[in-house]
Design an enzyme around this catalytic site. Structure first.
Site, PDB file in Angstrom:
ATOM      1  N   ASP A  59      -7.012   1.618  -8.059  1.00  0.00           N
ATOM      2  CA  ASP A  59      -5.653   1.870  -7.565  1.00  0.00           C
ATOM      3  C   ASP A  59      -4.654   0.869  -8.146  1.00  0.00           C
ATOM      4  OD1 ASP A  59      -7.095   0.025  -5.806  1.00  0.00           O
ATOM      5  OD2 ASP A  59      -5.349   0.067  -4.500  1.00  0.00           O
ATOM      6  N   GLU A  84       0.856  -1.187   0.000  1.00  0.00           N
ATOM      7  CA  GLU A  84       0.000   0.000   0.000  1.00  0.00           C
ATOM      8  C   GLU A  84       0.893   1.238   0.000  1.00  0.00           C
ATOM      9  OE1 GLU A  84      -3.244   0.600  -0.127  1.00  0.00           O
ATOM     10  OE2 GLU A  84      -4.263  -1.252   0.490  1.00  0.00           O
TER      11      GLU A  84
HETATM   12 ZN   LIG Z   1      -6.172  -1.460  -3.314  1.00  0.00          ZN
END
Ligand SMILES: [Zn+2]
Length: 279
Positions: free
Chosen positions: A179, A122
């Site tokens: 994302d 992340e």
């Molecule tokens: Zn994600």
């Protein structure tokens, strides 16, 4: 000779099983011991995929959500990585040998539930804001990307992850996720050996003189994307699902236009990737 060899192997195994072998490789596990002196040739890494994300929230909130919320990831790259003795620091929230909850319902190249077999990174980044002209995407900082590159190189090397298995969250869950978005520098990272990228001469070969934005039959593109790894319908019709998957593909490999339209350049990129990674 063969009989003798088999007999000697059987003897060695018998000695081992009887407990007469080298005791230096014994690990104490409380009520019993484990002998690790023999190892099978038949093994490989459990981790097969590396998945990139952005958090869509700030540092404090990212840490809160990934440690106390419903999800998690193995690593978190802060918005401004701390540097200790000249080296950037990444946060490790879940050990790689454990399962982190970052992918959700996901599919890639015929496999589903990628949390079981992936490492998730992340990156703190706001994602996009919706403005009058549409979505405005927020760039990653060069320091963040350098940290992610160093981390990814190491993970890929240790787990022997193939380039086409380094993916975006939007590649494996295109109907739910955007994302790490079109500003994630996939081409730059591929230049360092991280992830897949088509060779431009091969893209040009498949483009075959057509204008990059020339419309193409969507069925060809649906088939090519499905063969590369995306989960999408193959009925030749333009529907919302197809548009979202094509857009996810464009975010990764053709970030200049992520409209989700089936055009000649998108098709040529898909064909070049198939030639490089699926033959
Ligand atoms: Zn994600």
């Amino acid at each position: 000779m063969k009989r003798i060899s088999l007999a000697s192997k059987s003897l060695a195994l018998a000695i081992l099983l009887a407990g007469c072998a080298d005791t230096s490789r014994l690990t104490d596990r409380g009520g019993y011991r484990v002998d690790t002196s023999v190892s099978s040739l038949n093994q490989n890494a459990r981790v097969r995929y590396l998945v990139m994300h952005y958090t869509a929230v700030n540092d404090r909130r990212s840490l809160e959500l990934l440690t106390r919320g419903a999800g998690s990831a193995h690593y978190l790259a802060p918005s401004v990585p701390r540097v200790v003795n000249g080296k950037p620091v990444v946060l490790r929230l879940v050990p790689e040998e454990k399962r982190a909850w970052h992918a959700g319902i996901s599919e890639w190249n015929g496999r589903s539930n990628l949390n079981d077999t992936s490492v998730g990174i992340e990156i703190v980044n706001p994602g996009f804001t919706v403005e009058a002209g549409g979505r405005r995407w927020h760039p990653f900082s060069p320091n963040q990307i350098e940290l992610v590159a160093l981390l990814a190189e190491d993970i890929i090397r240790r787990h022997q992850i193939s380039p086409d298995n380094v993916v975006a969250h939007s590649d494996i869950a295109p109907l739910r996720k955007s994302d790490p978005g079109p500003l994630f520098p996939w081409e730059q990272l591929a230049g360092r050996g991280i992830g897949a990228w088509p060779d431009r001469p091969v893209v040009d070969k498949y483009l075959a003189g057509r204008a990059p934005d020339a419309p193409v039959p969507v069925l060809n593109l649906q088939r090519a994307l499905a063969k590369y790894g995306y989960s999408l319908p193959q009925h030749g019709g333009v529907d919302d699902e197809t548009t979202r998957v094509v857009s996810a593909f464009q975010m990764h490999f053709r970030p200049g236009d992520i409209s989700g339209r089936a055009d000649a350049e998108t098709e040529a990129i898909a064909m070049a990737l198939l030639e490089k990674y699926r033959t």
